[in-house]
Structure formats: C-alpha cells, structure tokens
Design a protein around this motif. Structure first.
Motif, PDB file in Angstrom:
ATOM      1  N   VAL A   1       0.880  -1.170   0.000  1.00 20.38           N
ATOM      2  CA  VAL A   1       0.000   0.000   0.000  1.00 20.38           C
ATOM      3  C   VAL A   1       0.914   1.216   0.000  1.00 20.38           C
ATOM      4  O   VAL A   1       1.609   1.473   0.979  1.00 20.38           O
ATOM      5  N   ARG A   2       0.919   1.909  -1.109  1.00 17.28           N
ATOM      6  CA  ARG A   2       1.817   3.057  -1.234  1.00 17.28           C
ATOM      7  C   ARG A   2       1.169   4.293  -0.633  1.00 17.28           C
ATOM      8  O   ARG A   2       0.058   4.674  -1.008  1.00 17.28           O
ATOM      9  N   ILE A   3       1.886   4.898   0.304  1.00 22.98           N
ATOM     10  CA  ILE A   3       1.401   6.088   0.995  1.00 22.98           C
ATOM     11  C   ILE A   3       2.216   7.294   0.531  1.00 22.98           C
ATOM     12  O   ILE A   3       3.300   7.158  -0.042  1.00 22.98           O
ATOM     13  N   SER A   4       1.712   8.463   0.806  1.00 22.41           N
ATOM     14  CA  SER A   4       2.414   9.690   0.469  1.00 22.41           C
ATOM     15  C   SER A   4       3.670   9.838   1.333  1.00 22.41           C
ATOM     16  O   SER A   4       3.706   9.390   2.487  1.00 22.41           O
ATOM     17  N   ARG A   5       4.698  10.496   0.786  1.00 24.30           N
ATOM     18  CA  ARG A   5       5.899  10.788   1.572  1.00 24.30           C
ATOM     19  C   ARG A   5       5.595  11.762   2.699  1.00 24.30           C
ATOM     20  O   ARG A   5       6.335  11.825   3.677  1.00 24.30           O
ATOM     21  N   ILE A   6       4.550  12.559   2.554  1.00 20.03           N
ATOM     22  CA  ILE A   6       4.215  13.569   3.553  1.00 20.03           C
ATOM     23  C   ILE A   6       2.750  13.408   3.938  1.00 20.03           C
ATOM     24  O   ILE A   6       1.968  12.771   3.244  1.00 20.03           O
ATOM     25  N   MET A   7       2.411  14.001   5.091  1.00 15.05           N
ATOM     26  CA  MET A   7       1.023  13.997   5.524  1.00 15.05           C
ATOM     27  C   MET A   7       0.195  14.890   4.601  1.00 15.05           C
ATOM     28  O   MET A   7       0.733  15.774   3.946  1.00 15.05           O
ATOM     29  N   PRO A   8      -1.147  14.650   4.552  1.00 13.83           N
ATOM     30  CA  PRO A   8      -1.917  13.718   5.363  1.00 13.83           C
ATOM     31  C   PRO A   8      -1.943  12.309   4.777  1.00 13.83           C
ATOM     32  O   PRO A   8      -1.672  12.121   3.583  1.00 13.83           O
ATOM     33  N   ARG A   9      -2.266  11.360   5.631  1.00 16.06           N
ATOM     34  CA  ARG A   9      -2.452   9.964   5.225  1.00 16.06           C
ATOM     35  C   ARG A   9      -3.779   9.495   5.832  1.00 16.06           C
ATOM     36  O   ARG A   9      -3.808   8.774   6.832  1.00 16.06           O
ATOM     37  N   PRO A  10      -4.872   9.895   5.231  1.00 15.85           N
ATOM     38  CA  PRO A  10      -6.172   9.749   5.893  1.00 15.85           C
ATOM     39  C   PRO A  10      -6.622   8.319   6.106  1.00 15.85           C
ATOM     40  O   PRO A  10      -7.443   8.069   7.004  1.00 15.85           O
ATOM     41  N   ASP A  11      -6.125   7.369   5.327  1.00 16.89           N
ATOM     42  CA  ASP A  11      -6.548   5.983   5.516  1.00 16.89           C
ATOM     43  C   ASP A  11      -5.603   5.217   6.449  1.00 16.89           C
ATOM     44  O   ASP A  11      -5.945   4.108   6.879  1.00 16.89           O
ATOM     45  N   LEU A  12      -4.443   5.780   6.738  1.00 21.80           N
ATOM     46  CA  LEU A  12      -3.494   5.103   7.620  1.00 21.80           C
ATOM     47  C   LEU A  12      -3.646   5.528   9.073  1.00 21.80           C
ATOM     48  O   LEU A  12      -3.540   4.703   9.985  1.00 21.80           O
ATOM     49  N   MET A  13      -3.919   6.803   9.309  1.00 23.39           N
ATOM     50  CA  MET A  13      -3.992   7.289  10.691  1.00 23.39           C
ATOM     51  C   MET A  13      -5.069   6.587  11.525  1.00 23.39           C
ATOM     52  O   MET A  13      -4.865   6.345  12.715  1.00 23.39           O
ATOM     53  N   PRO A  14      -6.232   6.202  10.949  1.00 24.38           N
ATOM     54  CA  PRO A  14      -7.185   5.438  11.765  1.00 24.38           C
ATOM     55  C   PRO A  14      -6.630   4.099  12.235  1.00 24.38           C
ATOM     56  O   PRO A  14      -7.052   3.581  13.274  1.00 24.38           O
ATOM     57  N   LEU A  15      -5.683   3.535  11.489  1.00 26.75           N
ATOM     58  CA  LEU A  15      -5.085   2.258  11.887  1.00 26.75           C
ATOM     59  C   LEU A  15      -4.062   2.440  12.998  1.00 26.75           C
ATOM     60  O   LEU A  15      -3.972   1.621  13.909  1.00 26.75           O
ATOM     61  N   THR A  16      -3.265   3.503  12.915  1.00 27.64           N
ATOM     62  CA  THR A  16      -2.144   3.664  13.856  1.00 27.64           C
ATOM     63  C   THR A  16      -2.477   4.533  15.051  1.00 27.64           C
ATOM     64  O   THR A  16      -1.698   4.581  16.003  1.00 27.64           O
ATOM     65  N   GLY A  17      -3.576   5.260  14.998  1.00 30.66           N
ATOM     66  CA  GLY A  17      -3.911   6.151  16.093  1.00 30.66           C
ATOM     67  C   GLY A  17      -3.120   7.441  16.081  1.00 30.66           C
ATOM     68  O   GLY A  17      -3.078   8.155  17.078  1.00 30.66           O
ATOM     69  N   GLY A  18      -2.484   7.742  14.954  1.00 25.43           N
ATOM     70  CA  GLY A  18      -1.719   8.973  14.836  1.00 25.43           C
ATOM     71  C   GLY A  18      -0.234   8.760  14.631  1.00 25.43           C
ATOM     72  O   GLY A  18       0.464   9.680  14.206  1.00 25.43           O
ATOM     73  N   TYR A  19       0.276   7.580  14.931  1.00 24.23           N
ATOM     74  CA  TYR A  19       1.680   7.281  14.648  1.00 24.23           C
ATOM     75  C   TYR A  19       1.912   7.441  13.159  1.00 24.23           C
ATOM     76  O   TYR A  19       1.191   6.872  12.333  1.00 24.23           O
ATOM     77  N   ARG A  20       2.959   8.212  12.788  1.00 29.16           N
ATOM     78  CA  ARG A  20       3.082   8.603  11.385  1.00 29.16           C
ATOM     79  C   ARG A  20       4.423   8.251  10.761  1.00 29.16           C
ATOM     80  O   ARG A  20       4.710   8.658   9.634  1.00 29.16           O
ATOM     81  N   ARG A  21       5.265   7.500  11.452  1.00 27.35           N
ATOM     82  CA  ARG A  21       6.530   7.119  10.838  1.00 27.35           C
ATOM     83  C   ARG A  21       6.308   5.942   9.879  1.00 27.35           C
ATOM     84  O   ARG A  21       5.340   5.202   9.989  1.00 27.35           O
ATOM     85  N   THR A  22       7.225   5.786   8.952  1.00 31.72           N
ATOM     86  CA  THR A  22       7.117   4.788   7.889  1.00 31.72           C
ATOM     87  C   THR A  22       8.229   3.763   8.044  1.00 31.72           C
ATOM     88  O   THR A  22       9.375   4.149   8.328  1.00 31.72           O
ATOM     89  N   PRO A  23       7.920   2.453   7.838  1.00 29.83           N
ATOM     90  CA  PRO A  23       6.674   1.851   7.367  1.00 29.83           C
ATOM     91  C   PRO A  23       5.785   1.390   8.523  1.00 29.83           C
ATOM     92  O   PRO A  23       6.173   1.452   9.695  1.00 29.83           O
ATOM     93  N   VAL A  24       4.603   0.901   8.132  1.00 23.49           N
ATOM     94  CA  VAL A  24       3.679   0.243   9.059  1.00 23.49           C
ATOM     95  C   VAL A  24       3.272  -1.074   8.409  1.00 23.49           C
ATOM     96  O   VAL A  24       2.974  -1.126   7.215  1.00 23.49           O
ATOM     97  N   LEU A  25       3.264  -2.143   9.201  1.00 20.55           N
ATOM     98  CA  LEU A  25       2.813  -3.458   8.725  1.00 20.55           C
ATOM     99  C   LEU A  25       1.420  -3.725   9.260  1.00 20.55           C
ATOM    100  O   LEU A  25       1.138  -3.460  10.433  1.00 20.55           O
ATOM    101  N   GLN A  26       0.563  -4.255   8.414  1.00 25.94           N
ATOM    102  CA  GLN A  26      -0.802  -4.603   8.804  1.00 25.94           C
ATOM    103  C   GLN A  26      -1.070  -6.057   8.472  1.00 25.94           C
ATOM    104  O   GLN A  26      -0.814  -6.517   7.354  1.00 25.94           O
TER     105      GLN A  26
END
Length: 309
Positions: A34-59
């Motif tokens: 799942v390719r995310i933007s290099r910069i915020m916002p990341r509207p579909d990722l933040m609900p998963l992490t609770g606000g943690y915004r460093r890259t990467p995240v495994l799901q």
C-alpha cells in the motif's frame, strides 16, 4: 498462520521500508504493497495507527505493527525460516538497529539532503519539521557535507572491517538483521546520490556485500489501495493474545490504559488499553470510528510508555 495478507504501508523512497522489503526477499514472502504519500496527510493510515506517522507500518488484519524493530520481530515470529538471527549473536542483531537507525542514519540523511538541498520541495521541508519538532535546515546540511562525508566513511569502514576476512555476511554464513539494518543506509545513499559508488571505491568488501544484498530483491509483490486496506482492518478482529509481564518494572498489566510514543522524533502519543507487553514489545487496543477495533504494536527500545492522561 493468518488468512489476511501481509500489508506494508510504505513509500518507495523510504530507507526504513527498504529494510522490510529486503526481509520479504530473504524470506521469500508474498506481500501486499500500500503506497502512501511521503508527507502527511495519510487519511486511511492514521485510523489504523492512532496517529503514529513514521514509515513503514505493517498490517495483518486488524493487527498493526509500528517501527521496523516491531515489524521484523513479528515477521521472524510468524515466518521463522530462514531465520534472521545469527546464532550466538541474537541480542547484538537486534541491538544493531540502535547504531544503524540512529547515528548512522542521521549522518546519512544529512548527507543526502545536504547534497539535494536545492531540490527539496518546501512542503517536504515543512512536513519533516513537523515530524522532527525542529527545523529541517537543508542549508546547514549542505554546509556540513564535508563533515558528513567523513562520518559516512567511518561507518563504511566499520562494515568493511567486519567483512575483511572474506566472509559474505556481517555475522555468519547467511544474511541476518545485522546486514539488513546496516544496508539501509547504503541503499539510501545509492538511491539518491550519483557519487555513491565513489564513496565505496576504497571499500571492496562493503561494496561487494551491498551488491549481494541488492541482488536479493523483494519477493512477490502485489498492490492494494489504502482504502481497501482500511476496510480489511474494519472487517477483521485483532488476533493478539493477552500477555502479561510479571517483571515489568513499573507494574503495568493488561487492561491498563497507556500512551505510547517514540523517544526521538514523530513524538505523537497513541492511546489505548494494554493487551500484551514484554521487555521488547507492547500492544494496545484502540477503537477508531473508521477502523473499528485494532491492536497497535510498538517496540519498547526507543519508545516511551506513559499512564493515560
């Protein structure tokens, strides 16, 4: 072990993501990108992490793993063969990230962005200042290039010294986390700077070693949109089992409400209820209006745990 795909939320230029992509190659794992933007916002990722915004995240389903330490540990647990912990050096393999991800990486990122200073977009600078909580001063990085070259060379020399007995890998006969952690920085320089080969010219062993790692590749990759990944979490139930730590030095236990955040940058507190904890990991349950119930996993080294406000 799970009917859910291994999903990596990442962007192509992320050196920390390259660690995990390389592990997929070493373990020959099929994975979903799942390719995310290099910069915020990341509207579909933040609900998963609770606000943690460093890259990467495994799901994996509704279990969310933050930070490469935590991701590596989970991949090693779920897929133990081939193993990435060199026999007799298991603790040092984990600890090597404190060198490669901190002092080595800070030197590397300063070298890269100092060299690219005139090309760095203003929105990227603003985003990284928010992430760091400090000025992202590309002009200062540019002025410090000679110093950063010296530092980068010193790190390369350590790697080359470790390989000078003609071994192929840093800590044994097979590639390990020691290799993955250190290689990230060489990959980042090579990806961004034309002069990277020249920096390696005097280090024959390190140059050959980096080539061997580069040849491993990333295994079988498929693509998914971020909204679809969020839907998977919403439909899933977290699979994390409750785990107590009877020797936790602060007496924490499952059910306690806490806040977790990195200790260096991206210092955003994620709140939840402890599900599992040990000396190396903590997992907290969250409920999000979009993601539903998720369990978010963090490492302990390099992360702070506070009682919930």
């Amino acid at each position: 072990m799970s009917d859910f795909p291994i999903i990596l939320h990442h962007f192509e230029q992320s050196p920390f993501s390259e660690k995990i992509r390389l592990i997929f190659g070493l373990k020959n794992l099929a994975w979903t990108s799942v390719r995310i933007s290099r910069i915020m916002p990341r509207p579909d990722l933040m609900p998963l992490t609770g606000g943690y915004r460093r890259t990467p995240v495994l799901q994996i389903g509704a279990d969310i793993y933050c930070d490469t330490q935590c991701i590596m540990r989970e991949l090693e647990r779920r897929f133990p063969e081939p193993g990435l912990l060199p026999r007799g050096y298991e603790g040092l393999a984990w600890a090597s990230a404190m060198w490669t991800d901190r002092s080595f990486f800070q030197n590397t990122v300063n070298l890269v962005f100092g060299s690219l200073a005139d090309q760095v977009p203003a929105d990227f600078i603003a985003d990284r200042e928010q992430l760091r909580g400090a000025k992202f001063d590309v002009a200062a990085m540019k002025a410090a290039i000679p110093l950063m070259r010296d530092q980068y060379r010193a790190h390369l020399a350590w790697i080359d010294t470790q390989l000078c007995d003609e071994r192929e890998w840093i800590a044994g006969d097979t590639p390990s986390l020691c290799d993955v952690n250190a290689y990230m920085n060489l990959w980042y320089v090579r990806t961004n700077l034309d002069q990277s080969d020249g920096m390696l010219a005097e280090f024959d062993h390190a140059r050959a070693w980096a080539g061997r790692l580069r040849a491993i590749g990333h295994s079988q990759r498929s693509e998914m949109g971020s909204a679809e990944a969020l839907d998977i979490a919403t439909r899933a139930t977290p699979q994390t089992e409750e785990l107590s730590d009877p020797t936790d030095p602060n007496g924490r236990k499952p059910g306690d409400r806490v806040e977790v955040m990195p200790d260096d940058y991206g210092r955003i507190r994620v709140s939840g209820e402890i599900v599992a904890l040990s000396a190396q990991q903590i997992a907290i349950r969250r409920n999000d209006p979009r993601a539903g119930e998720v369990v978010v996993h963090f490492p302990r080294a390099g992360f702070l745990v506070f009682p919930a406000a």
